[in-house]
Design a protein around this motif. Structure first.
Motif, PDB file in Angstrom:
ATOM      1  N   SER A   1      44.657  35.911  40.693  1.00  0.00           N
ATOM      2  CA  SER A   1      44.903  37.038  39.419  1.00  0.00           C
ATOM      3  C   SER A   1      44.410  38.551  40.156  1.00  0.00           C
ATOM      4  N   ASP A   2      44.129  38.453  41.140  1.00  0.00           N
ATOM      5  CA  ASP A   2      43.879  39.789  41.707  1.00  0.00           C
ATOM      6  C   ASP A   2      45.237  40.763  41.782  1.00  0.00           C
ATOM      7  N   ASP A   3      46.214  39.992  42.285  1.00  0.00           N
ATOM      8  CA  ASP A   3      47.618  40.531  42.573  1.00  0.00           C
ATOM      9  C   ASP A   3      48.307  40.718  41.046  1.00  0.00           C
ATOM     10  N   VAL A   4      48.031  40.000  40.253  1.00  0.00           N
ATOM     11  CA  VAL A   4      48.723  39.833  38.884  1.00  0.00           C
ATOM     12  C   VAL A   4      48.323  40.910  38.045  1.00  0.00           C
ATOM     13  N   GLN A   5      46.845  41.454  38.272  1.00  0.00           N
ATOM     14  CA  GLN A   5      46.307  42.527  37.556  1.00  0.00           C
ATOM     15  C   GLN A   5      46.903  43.741  37.787  1.00  0.00           C
ATOM     16  N   GLY A   6      47.504  44.069  38.951  1.00  0.00           N
ATOM     17  CA  GLY A   6      48.101  45.354  39.320  1.00  0.00           C
ATOM     18  C   GLY A   6      47.158  45.995  40.149  1.00  0.00           C
ATOM     19  N   PRO A   7      47.685  47.121  40.374  1.00  0.00           N
ATOM     20  CA  PRO A   7      47.001  48.001  41.678  1.00  0.00           C
ATOM     21  C   PRO A   7      45.555  48.226  41.120  1.00  0.00           C
ATOM     22  N   ARG A   8      44.475  48.074  41.921  1.00  0.00           N
ATOM     23  CA  ARG A   8      43.059  48.789  41.850  1.00  0.00           C
ATOM     24  C   ARG A   8      43.135  49.869  42.145  1.00  0.00           C
ATOM     25  N   PRO A   9      41.883  50.679  41.594  1.00  0.00           N
ATOM     26  CA  PRO A   9      41.787  52.130  41.748  1.00  0.00           C
ATOM     27  C   PRO A   9      42.087  52.680  43.254  1.00  0.00           C
ATOM     28  N   GLY A  10      41.491  51.728  44.141  1.00  0.00           N
ATOM     29  CA  GLY A  10      41.240  52.020  45.680  1.00  0.00           C
ATOM     30  C   GLY A  10      42.644  51.623  46.214  1.00  0.00           C
ATOM     31  N   SER A  11      43.485  51.077  45.626  1.00  0.00           N
ATOM     32  CA  SER A  11      44.801  50.708  46.347  1.00  0.00           C
ATOM     33  C   SER A  11      45.712  51.884  46.734  1.00  0.00           C
ATOM     34  N   ARG A  12      46.603  51.515  47.622  1.00  0.00           N
ATOM     35  CA  ARG A  12      47.305  52.634  48.062  1.00  0.00           C
ATOM     36  C   ARG A  12      48.654  52.886  47.227  1.00  0.00           C
ATOM     37  N   PHE A  13      49.015  51.951  46.124  1.00  0.00           N
ATOM     38  CA  PHE A  13      50.101  52.331  45.355  1.00  0.00           C
ATOM     39  C   PHE A  13      49.490  52.654  44.038  1.00  0.00           C
ATOM     40  N   ALA A  14      48.107  52.962  43.819  1.00  0.00           N
ATOM     41  CA  ALA A  14      47.543  53.338  42.556  1.00  0.00           C
ATOM     42  C   ALA A  14      48.057  54.476  41.958  1.00  0.00           C
ATOM     43  N   GLY A  15      48.199  55.485  42.614  1.00  0.00           N
ATOM     44  CA  GLY A  15      48.835  56.840  42.114  1.00  0.00           C
ATOM     45  C   GLY A  15      50.221  56.492  41.627  1.00  0.00           C
ATOM     46  N   PHE A  16      50.915  56.035  42.642  1.00  0.00           N
ATOM     47  CA  PHE A  16      52.400  55.752  42.206  1.00  0.00           C
ATOM     48  C   PHE A  16      52.478  55.016  40.918  1.00  0.00           C
ATOM     49  N   ALA A  17      51.823  53.875  40.709  1.00  0.00           N
ATOM     50  CA  ALA A  17      51.662  53.050  39.297  1.00  0.00           C
ATOM     51  C   ALA A  17      51.173  54.076  38.149  1.00  0.00           C
ATOM     52  N   ARG A  18      50.090  54.833  38.513  1.00  0.00           N
ATOM     53  CA  ARG A  18      49.912  55.940  37.449  1.00  0.00           C
ATOM     54  C   ARG A  18      50.806  56.799  37.187  1.00  0.00           C
ATOM     55  N   GLY A  19      51.595  57.253  37.958  1.00  0.00           N
ATOM     56  CA  GLY A  19      52.766  58.488  37.741  1.00  0.00           C
ATOM     57  C   GLY A  19      53.898  57.595  36.998  1.00  0.00           C
ATOM     58  N   PHE A  20      54.314  56.560  37.603  1.00  0.00           N
ATOM     59  CA  PHE A  20      55.284  55.561  36.615  1.00  0.00           C
ATOM     60  C   PHE A  20      55.143  55.394  35.289  1.00  0.00           C
TER      61      PHE A  20
END
Length: 120
Positions: free
Chosen positions: A38-57
């Motif tokens: 479930s760690d991968d299903v929940q999406g990027p964590r705040p420390g993940s390198r894609f967190a900024g991209f996900a938030r911008g999208f």
């Protein structure tokens, strides 16, 4: 230093030993804890390198969705009522305003619609 009447030196050394054991136990559990799928299903964590991209999208899709919905409603009213182009102009502006408000809410700049209920 001599122990006091309540065994102060014994108590502090026992607390230090217990604290060290608890810390070692926590570190051991962290190493042995299996990674859940479930760690991968929940999406990027705040420390993940894609967190900024996900938030911008997410923020950009909030704005685009508001504009598209407003445009579709305005165009539909123009088509059915024959008031072209006023329905499209008005609802395009309303959709843009709703999109900006949703972006501000998602970014945490503006309070959500139920924020007034929590204050009481």
């Amino acid at each position: 230093m001599a122990p006091n009447a309540h065994g102060g030196d014994d108590r502090s050394s026992e607390e230090a030993a217990l604290s060290a054991r608890l810390q070692r136990l926590g570190e051991t559990l962290d190493r042995k804890r299996p990674r859940s799928p479930s760690d991968d299903v929940q999406g990027p964590r705040p420390g993940s390198r894609f967190a900024g991209f996900a938030r911008g999208f997410r923020l950009s899709s909030e704005l685009v969705a508001g504009v598209i919905v407003g445009s579709v409603i305005g165009w539909s009213l123009d088509y059915w009522l024959g008031i072209s182009p006023w329905g499209l102009i008005v609802f395009l502006l309303l959709g843009f305003a709703a999109g900006v408000l949703n972006v501000m809410r998602a970014a945490g700049v503006a309070p959500g619609p139920d924020a007034g209920d929590r204050e009481h």
